[in-house]
Design a protein around this motif. Structure first.
Motif, short mmCIF file in Angstrom:
data_model
loop_
_atom_site.label_atom_id
_atom_site.label_comp_id
_atom_site.label_asym_id
_atom_site.label_seq_id
_atom_site.Cartn_x
_atom_site.Cartn_y
_atom_site.Cartn_z
N CYS A 33 0.84 -1.20 0.00
CA CYS A 33 0.00 0.00 0.00
C CYS A 33 0.87 1.25 0.00
O CYS A 33 1.96 1.25 0.58
N ILE A 79 0.83 5.18 1.27
CA ILE A 79 0.13 6.10 2.18
C ILE A 79 0.72 7.49 1.98
O ILE A 79 1.91 7.72 2.24
N ARG A 118 -3.93 3.10 -2.66
CA ARG A 118 -3.45 4.32 -1.99
C ARG A 118 -4.41 4.69 -0.87
O ARG A 118 -5.62 4.73 -1.06
N ILE A 119 -3.84 4.91 0.31
CA ILE A 119 -4.60 5.42 1.46
C ILE A 119 -4.06 6.83 1.74
O ILE A 119 -2.86 7.09 1.55
N SER A 154 -8.97 12.30 -2.94
CA SER A 154 -9.26 11.67 -1.64
C SER A 154 -10.41 10.69 -1.79
O SER A 154 -10.40 9.59 -1.24
N ALA A 181 -9.34 7.42 -3.20
CA ALA A 181 -8.41 6.62 -2.39
C ALA A 181 -9.15 5.42 -1.77
O ALA A 181 -10.38 5.36 -1.75
N ARG A 182 -8.36 4.50 -1.23
CA ARG A 182 -8.94 3.28 -0.65
C ARG A 182 -9.21 3.42 0.84
O ARG A 182 -9.71 2.50 1.49
N GLY A 183 -8.86 4.57 1.40
CA GLY A 183 -9.11 4.81 2.82
C GLY A 183 -8.59 6.18 3.20
O GLY A 183 -7.75 6.76 2.50
N VAL A 225 -7.32 8.39 6.69
CA VAL A 225 -6.88 8.29 8.09
C VAL A 225 -6.83 9.68 8.71
O VAL A 225 -6.37 10.63 8.07
N LEU A 227 -7.76 -0.68 10.37
CA LEU A 227 -6.86 -0.18 9.34
C LEU A 227 -5.85 -1.25 8.93
O LEU A 227 -5.60 -1.48 7.74
N HIS A 241 -7.58 -3.86 6.94
CA HIS A 241 -7.91 -3.30 5.62
C HIS A 241 -6.71 -3.35 4.69
O HIS A 241 -6.82 -3.78 3.53
N ILE A 242 -5.53 -2.96 5.20
CA ILE A 242 -4.31 -2.99 4.38
C ILE A 242 -3.98 -4.43 3.98
O ILE A 242 -3.62 -4.71 2.83
#
Length: 444
Positions: A101, A103, A122-123, A192, A195-197, A199, A437, A440-441
């Motif tokens: 991933c 970030i 991408r987070i 954003s 993106a996949r998440g 934080v 999190l 999820h990753i």
């Protein structure tokens, strides 16, 4: 593929780099390997993070471009200039070790297309808080309604779509290129959402309603895993040299007697404001520790700010002035009774975690929104709503430091401080969010 290798790309500004490196440290403690891609501009010191692998890229900024005077232009240039070198280094890392991933800071909007082209999830980390992030999402509507051009008394009118904000609290970045402002914020939001998440360095008990709004607006997984600084050993990510001589000085002061004054690493004031602040501090009769870094006062070309005549004589014995301070250590010190801040999110969160009431002097971006939450929602600070006048400053310092109002703020802070500790413990909201999190990753 190495499911345990994460690549981080922090934005090279103090308030963005610190939480990104803290998040990297938190995920390292969960068993991930960490690679950091960083620009030459404001690069972190790899020696402070021996467990991480660092990769430097050229940002192609000229000396004049590597200035924070026009932040919007700087952010635009960084996004333009880093595309090619970032793509090259990320491809190289992926060919050597495999990556689970990427970030990045939300503001690195160009990285979404790069991640997509490499089929890499991408987070994004938003280094300011959910409450101000929501205000950024409303900017197109606020522009349409004319709120951004409000002047004079209209600035104090409420924003009905987003209470408790007033029109003066809407996020603004002063720039010579307003059209770039629109472009940067639009691309930031669009990428954003792709993106996949997302934080945040915040927690449910502090900003639950804003987090709910973010989840409704973005429809991607949102993880509130803060406060980061309570989950990692003190990080060494200061871009400015800390003057530690203030700690022995604080050791000699009475408990809760000292006002700590620091306006962050970028904010700038004019000389007239600087003098109002100085005289307000002098006449308050309270001990204070004041951070006056190079560049704090506009138009002095980095030269030290000239203190008004007679000021030092008036405050001798109860004041200390430094170029930069080890802020977390200062805020944790028993002598500190108040914090006069620019309302950057890291500073506010540190103040809440240490139980220190605030005086708010917001400058740009998310800081105005943050200040409104400090004063009107959490009610743990005050703000000079009518500009900087030394008599108001003197009264405000006394309200925070010696009067009943300040003691009531400390009581409310005690609850928030407790929540900040409980949420990261087993079963707490941020603990569970971090577990989610990680899962999820690993699902990518």
């Amino acid at each position: 593929m190495d499911q345990r290798r994460l690549v981080f790309f922090p934005l090279p500004l103090q308030g963005h780099q610190t939480p990104m490196l803290q998040l990297a440290s938190i995920l390292y403690s969960k068993g991930f390997s960490i690679s950091i891609i960083h620009t030459n501009f404001n690069s972190p010191n790899p020696a402070n993070y021996p467990s991480f692998t660092f990769h430097s890229i050229s940002d192609n900024l000229s000396e004049s471009e590597a200035s924070t005077e026009d932040l919007t232009l700087l952010l635009h240039n960084l996004n333009m200039n880093c595309l090619v070198p970032f793509s090259a280094i990320l491809s190289e890392i992926m060919s050597e070790v495999g990556v689970a991933c990427l970030i990045t800071d939300v503001i690195w909007y160009f990285t979404q297309a790069v991640a997509d082209s490499l089929d890499l999830p991408r987070i994004v980390l938003r280094t300011n808080n959910p409450s101000s992030f929501i205000a950024f999402t409303y900017l197109p509507l606020f522009r349409e309604k004319g709120y951004l051009s409000a002047q004079g008394s209209k600035l104090d009118e409420p924003v009905p779509e987003l209470p408790p904000l007033k029109k003066k609290d809407i996020p603004r970045i002063h720039t010579r290129f307003p059209e770039l402002n629109d472009e940067v914020s639009r691309k930031m939001m669009e990428t954003s959402k792709a993106a996949r998440g997302l934080v945040f360095n915040s927690f449910e008990e502090l900003e639950g309603s804003s987090l709910t709004l973010v989840r409704q607006h973005f429809q991607i997984p949102v993880f509130a895993v803060g406060p980061f600084q309570k989950q990692v050993q003190a990080s060494f990510s200061s871009l400015l040299t800390e003057d530690r001589s203030c700690i022995p000085w604080l050791n000699a002061q009475q408990p809760k007697s000292v006002l700590y004054v620091s306006f962050g690493s970028i904010a700038a004031i004019d000389e007239a404001q600087f003098h109002e602040i100085a005289w307000g501090l002098a006449h308050s009769k309270q001990p204070f520790l004041w951070v006056i870094r190079p560049g704090l006062v506009r138009g002095l070309n980095g030269r030290g700010a000239p203190l008004p005549n007679g000021f030092l004589e008036m405050v001798t014995g109860r004041s200390m002035i430094v170029g930069w301070a080890p802020q977390e250590e200062v805020l944790a010190h028993p002598a500190i009774g108040g914090f006069w801040t620019h309302c950057g999110w890291n500073s506010i969160l540190e103040s809440i975690c240490k139980g220190v009431p605030m005086i708010c002097l917001p400058f740009f971006g998310d800081q105005m929104t943050n200040a409104r939450y400090v004063t009107d929602v959490w009610r743990v600070g005050l703000r000079f709503e009518k500009g900087l006048k030394q008599e108001d400053i003197e009264k405000g310092i006394k309200r925070i430091m010696v009067e009943k109002e300040g003691k009531e703020m400390i009581q409310r802070l005690a609850v928030l401080k407790d929540n900040a500790s409980v949420c990261i413990q087993k079963g707490g909201s941020s603990y569970q969010s971090l577990e989610s999190l990680v899962a999820h990753i690993l699902s990518f």
